[in-house]
Design an enzyme around this catalytic site. Structure first.
Site, mmCIF file in Angstrom:
data_model
loop_
_atom_site.group_PDB
_atom_site.id
_atom_site.type_symbol
_atom_site.label_atom_id
_atom_site.label_comp_id
_atom_site.label_asym_id
_atom_site.label_seq_id
_atom_site.Cartn_x
_atom_site.Cartn_y
_atom_site.Cartn_z
ATOM 1 N N CYS A 34 9.390 1.457 22.455
ATOM 2 C CA CYS A 34 9.675 2.737 23.143
ATOM 3 C C CYS A 34 8.771 3.885 22.685
ATOM 4 O O CYS A 34 8.837 4.975 23.249
ATOM 5 C CB CYS A 34 11.151 3.130 22.955
ATOM 6 S SG CYS A 34 11.541 3.746 21.309
ATOM 7 N N HIS B 182 -6.288 7.674 11.847
ATOM 8 C CA HIS B 182 -5.909 6.253 11.790
ATOM 9 C C HIS B 182 -4.431 6.063 11.457
ATOM 10 O O HIS B 182 -4.042 4.978 11.023
ATOM 11 C CB HIS B 182 -6.800 5.508 10.788
ATOM 12 C CG HIS B 182 -8.226 5.375 11.253
ATOM 13 N ND1 HIS B 182 -9.265 5.030 10.421
ATOM 14 C CD2 HIS B 182 -8.777 5.544 12.494
ATOM 15 C CE1 HIS B 182 -10.399 4.993 11.113
ATOM 16 N NE2 HIS B 182 -10.135 5.311 12.369
ATOM 17 N N ALA C 263 -16.416 11.926 -5.632
ATOM 18 C CA ALA C 263 -15.818 13.018 -4.862
ATOM 19 C C ALA C 263 -15.101 14.024 -5.764
ATOM 20 O O ALA C 263 -15.130 15.227 -5.499
ATOM 21 C CB ALA C 263 -14.840 12.431 -3.833
ATOM 22 N N ARG D 141 0.837 -1.213 0.000
ATOM 23 C CA ARG D 141 0.000 0.000 0.000
ATOM 24 C C ARG D 141 0.870 1.262 0.000
ATOM 25 O O ARG D 141 0.504 2.280 -0.587
ATOM 26 C CB ARG D 141 -0.954 -0.046 1.189
ATOM 27 C CG ARG D 141 -1.990 -1.164 0.967
ATOM 28 C CD ARG D 141 -2.966 -1.278 2.077
ATOM 29 N NE ARG D 141 -3.714 -0.045 2.266
ATOM 30 C CZ ARG D 141 -4.358 0.258 3.379
ATOM 31 N NH1 ARG D 141 -4.324 -0.591 4.396
ATOM 32 N NH2 ARG D 141 -5.015 1.378 3.480
ATOM 33 N N GLN E 256 -9.503 9.684 7.851
ATOM 34 C CA GLN E 256 -9.290 8.299 8.294
ATOM 35 C C GLN E 256 -8.226 7.645 7.423
ATOM 36 O O GLN E 256 -7.764 6.552 7.732
ATOM 37 C CB GLN E 256 -10.597 7.518 8.162
ATOM 38 C CG GLN E 256 -11.726 8.033 9.025
ATOM 39 C CD GLN E 256 -13.040 7.353 8.668
ATOM 40 O OE1 GLN E 256 -13.354 6.267 9.146
ATOM 41 N NE2 GLN E 256 -13.820 7.989 7.816
HETATM 42 C C1 BJW Z 1 -16.730 7.226 -2.911
HETATM 43 C C2 BJW Z 1 -16.016 7.056 -4.061
HETATM 44 C C3 BJW Z 1 -15.843 8.196 -4.818
HETATM 45 C C4 BJW Z 1 -16.108 5.137 -3.184
HETATM 46 N N1 BJW Z 1 -16.336 9.362 -4.417
HETATM 47 N N2 BJW Z 1 -17.213 8.384 -2.507
HETATM 48 C C5 BJW Z 1 -19.267 -2.604 17.692
HETATM 49 C C6 BJW Z 1 -19.932 -1.396 17.639
HETATM 50 C C7 BJW Z 1 -19.248 -0.198 17.557
HETATM 51 C C8 BJW Z 1 -17.874 -0.183 17.512
HETATM 52 C C9 BJW Z 1 -17.195 -1.381 17.566
HETATM 53 C C10 BJW Z 1 -17.882 -2.577 17.664
HETATM 54 N N3 BJW Z 1 -16.972 -3.587 17.676
HETATM 55 C C11 BJW Z 1 -15.744 -3.042 17.606
HETATM 56 C C12 BJW Z 1 -15.861 -1.693 17.531
HETATM 57 C C13 BJW Z 1 -14.774 -0.695 17.427
HETATM 58 C C14 BJW Z 1 -14.120 -0.724 16.062
HETATM 59 C C15 BJW Z 1 -15.173 -0.651 14.973
HETATM 60 O O1 BJW Z 1 -15.687 0.394 14.614
HETATM 61 N N4 BJW Z 1 -15.516 -1.781 14.377
HETATM 62 C C16 BJW Z 1 -16.559 -1.819 13.353
HETATM 63 C C17 BJW Z 1 -16.116 -2.736 12.224
HETATM 64 C C18 BJW Z 1 -17.855 -2.209 14.009
HETATM 65 N N5 BJW Z 1 -13.286 0.443 15.995
HETATM 66 C C19 BJW Z 1 -12.027 0.445 16.473
HETATM 67 O O2 BJW Z 1 -11.514 -0.592 16.912
HETATM 68 C C20 BJW Z 1 -11.315 1.763 16.513
HETATM 69 N N6 BJW Z 1 -10.856 2.002 17.815
HETATM 70 C C21 BJW Z 1 -11.696 2.147 18.848
HETATM 71 O O3 BJW Z 1 -12.908 2.071 18.736
HETATM 72 O O4 BJW Z 1 -11.061 2.411 20.032
HETATM 73 C C22 BJW Z 1 -11.872 2.576 21.196
HETATM 74 C C23 BJW Z 1 -12.030 4.016 21.550
HETATM 75 C C24 BJW Z 1 -12.075 5.006 20.609
HETATM 76 C C25 BJW Z 1 -12.235 6.342 20.966
HETATM 77 C C26 BJW Z 1 -12.333 6.675 22.258
HETATM 78 C C27 BJW Z 1 -12.262 5.689 23.230
HETATM 79 C C28 BJW Z 1 -12.120 4.355 22.861
HETATM 80 C C29 BJW Z 1 -10.111 1.733 15.598
HETATM 81 C C30 BJW Z 1 -10.515 1.681 14.167
HETATM 82 C C31 BJW Z 1 -9.295 1.515 13.279
HETATM 83 C C32 BJW Z 1 -9.685 1.411 11.825
HETATM 84 N N7 BJW Z 1 -8.601 0.987 11.084
HETATM 85 C C33 BJW Z 1 -8.755 0.803 9.641
HETATM 86 C C34 BJW Z 1 -7.522 0.032 9.113
HETATM 87 C C35 BJW Z 1 -6.218 0.726 9.418
HETATM 88 C C36 BJW Z 1 -5.865 1.765 8.384
HETATM 89 C C37 BJW Z 1 -5.567 1.170 7.024
HETATM 90 O O5 BJW Z 1 -5.055 0.030 6.923
HETATM 91 O O6 BJW Z 1 -5.827 1.878 6.031
HETATM 92 O O7 BJW Z 1 -8.963 2.070 9.012
HETATM 93 S S1 BJW Z 1 -10.213 -0.139 9.148
HETATM 94 C C38 BJW Z 1 -10.506 0.769 7.682
HETATM 95 O O8 BJW Z 1 -11.844 1.317 7.795
HETATM 96 C C39 BJW Z 1 -9.508 1.936 7.684
HETATM 97 C C40 BJW Z 1 -10.414 3.093 7.328
HETATM 98 O O9 BJW Z 1 -9.853 4.296 7.756
HETATM 99 C C41 BJW Z 1 -11.715 2.731 8.004
HETATM 100 C C42 BJW Z 1 -12.914 3.440 7.438
HETATM 101 O O10 BJW Z 1 -13.145 3.051 6.120
HETATM 102 P P1 BJW Z 1 -13.729 4.120 5.081
HETATM 103 O O11 BJW Z 1 -12.762 5.191 4.867
HETATM 104 O O12 BJW Z 1 -15.085 4.505 5.484
HETATM 105 O O13 BJW Z 1 -13.739 3.231 3.740
HETATM 106 P P2 BJW Z 1 -14.884 2.262 3.194
HETATM 107 O O14 BJW Z 1 -14.276 1.397 2.155
HETATM 108 O O15 BJW Z 1 -15.598 1.574 4.287
HETATM 109 O O16 BJW Z 1 -15.947 3.243 2.514
HETATM 110 C C43 BJW Z 1 -15.620 3.990 1.371
HETATM 111 C C44 BJW Z 1 -16.812 4.882 1.033
HETATM 112 O O17 BJW Z 1 -16.434 5.715 -0.044
HETATM 113 C C45 BJW Z 1 -18.060 4.099 0.584
HETATM 114 O O18 BJW Z 1 -19.196 4.638 1.245
HETATM 115 C C46 BJW Z 1 -18.153 4.366 -0.915
HETATM 116 O O19 BJW Z 1 -19.472 4.465 -1.400
HETATM 117 C C47 BJW Z 1 -17.465 5.706 -1.027
HETATM 118 N N8 BJW Z 1 -16.817 5.938 -2.299
HETATM 119 N N9 BJW Z 1 -15.678 5.711 -4.180
HETATM 120 C C48 BJW Z 1 -17.053 9.393 -3.234
HETATM 121 N N10 BJW Z 1 -15.180 8.129 -6.011
#
Ligand code: BJW
Length: 223
Positions: A115, A104, A211, A55, A86
């Site tokens: 460390c 993120h 977008a 990536r 994100q």
């Molecule tokens: C277009 C387009 C175009 C396409 N024009 N649009 C149950 C309930 C609630 C929460 C949880 C739960 N169980 C576990 C959790 C917590 C968990 C979570 O949310 N899980 C869910 C799966 C339910 N979250 C966490 O663990 C987070 N930490 C946390 O909660 O800590 C506790 C805490 C927080 C705050 C305070 C106190 C305590 C950490 C989350 C880490 C996410 N990491 C990732 C991977 C690492 C980064 C990487 O490798 O890149 O981050 S996951 C992945 O998803 C990545 C992204 O940043 C993230 C979001 O994805 P995104 O950006 O929305 O992408 P897509 O593919 O989902 O959507 C793309 C969109 O674009 C679509 O809608 C398309 O239509 C659109 N699109 N082309 C406009 N041309």
């Protein structure tokens, strides 16, 4: 106006960087439990490094698109803009945005799990790399994985709670806490996406389309 912008993978899709949950998205090809959790990294660091090395190479080859450019231009106008992403790519910064909040983490940064030191990641990371600060072989990409707390949550919450306009662009709203920010928003809320997200009902207003087209048109109206 105070404007808080949250971007997701959709903003970088037209730069050739894959989204996660769309058809052919990254999570259809990789098991997120293996490549995006601390437990997966502990089991197989080489696999996780390979995933992020690929990536990082894609990111280095990609260029910002019209949506990134328009958001950078927005910050040059009369509004106070906080840009929260994100995305782990660096396309907002390369488009000219400064002070981007990478909740993120960042693909181009490395982190020592021993460390806590951070430094610019080499293009290719490996489990055998030594931390330049403490020498431990505990280096990892500076990415927030599932189960870890996203960065800068205090600054993000404050910016969103006090904004006049909260705009989420190109995110599916499947991942928390980012998906819940709309609930915190102090002012009007707007979703810009290809199609309604999982939290679309929480937004006051919506604009649907690519977008690279919708964001420049919206920014032009504001400027
Ligand atoms: C277009 C387009 C175009 C396409 N024009 N649009 C149950 C309930 C609630 C929460 C949880 C739960 N169980 C576990 C959790 C917590 C968990 C979570 O949310 N899980 C869910 C799966 C339910 N979250 C966490 O663990 C987070 N930490 C946390 O909660 O800590 C506790 C805490 C927080 C705050 C305070 C106190 C305590 C950490 C989350 C880490 C996410 N990491 C990732 C991977 C690492 C980064 C990487 O490798 O890149 O981050 S996951 C992945 O998803 C990545 C992204 O940043 C993230 C979001 O994805 P995104 O950006 O929305 O992408 P897509 O593919 O989902 O959507 C793309 C969109 O674009 C679509 O809608 C398309 O239509 C659109 N699109 N082309 C406009 N041309």
């Amino acid at each position: 106006m105070k404007i808080a912008v949250l971007t997701g993978a959709g903003v970088s899709a037209e730069s050739g960087l894959g989204t996660f949950r769309d058809k052919d998205g990254l999570w259809t090809r990789y098991d997120l439990n293996e490549v995006a959790t601390p437990e997966g990294f502990a089991r197989n660091p080489a696999l996780v490094h390979d995933f992020y090395n690929a990536r990082r190479a894609n990111c280095a080859d990609a260029t910002p698109n019209a949506a990134h450019m328009a958001l950078a231009e927005l910050a040059t106008g009369p509004h106070e803009v906080t840009l929260i992403t994100q995305n782990i790519d660096n396309l907002h910064t390369r488009a000219g945005s400064s002070d981007v909040i990478h909740m993120h983490g960042r693909l181009m940064r490395a982190l020592c799990a021993a460390c806590g030191a951070r430094w610019d990641a080499p293009l290719v990371m490996s489990p055998h790399d030594h931390c330049p600060s403490c020498g431990a072989t505990a280096t990892r990409p500076d990415i927030v994985w599932f189960g870890e707390i996203p960065y800068d949550m205090d600054a993000i919450s404050a910016a969103v709670a006090t904004c006049d306009l909260f705009v989420a662009i190109g995110t599916s709203a499947e991942v928390y806490p980012a998906a819940g920010l709309v609930e915190l928003a102090g002012g009007q809320t707007l979703e810009i996406n290809l199609a309604p997200s999982a939290r679309a009902n929480a937004f006051d207003d919506h604009r649907f389309g690519p977008a690279s087209e919708v964001v420049p048109a919206w920014v032009a109206e504001l400027l």
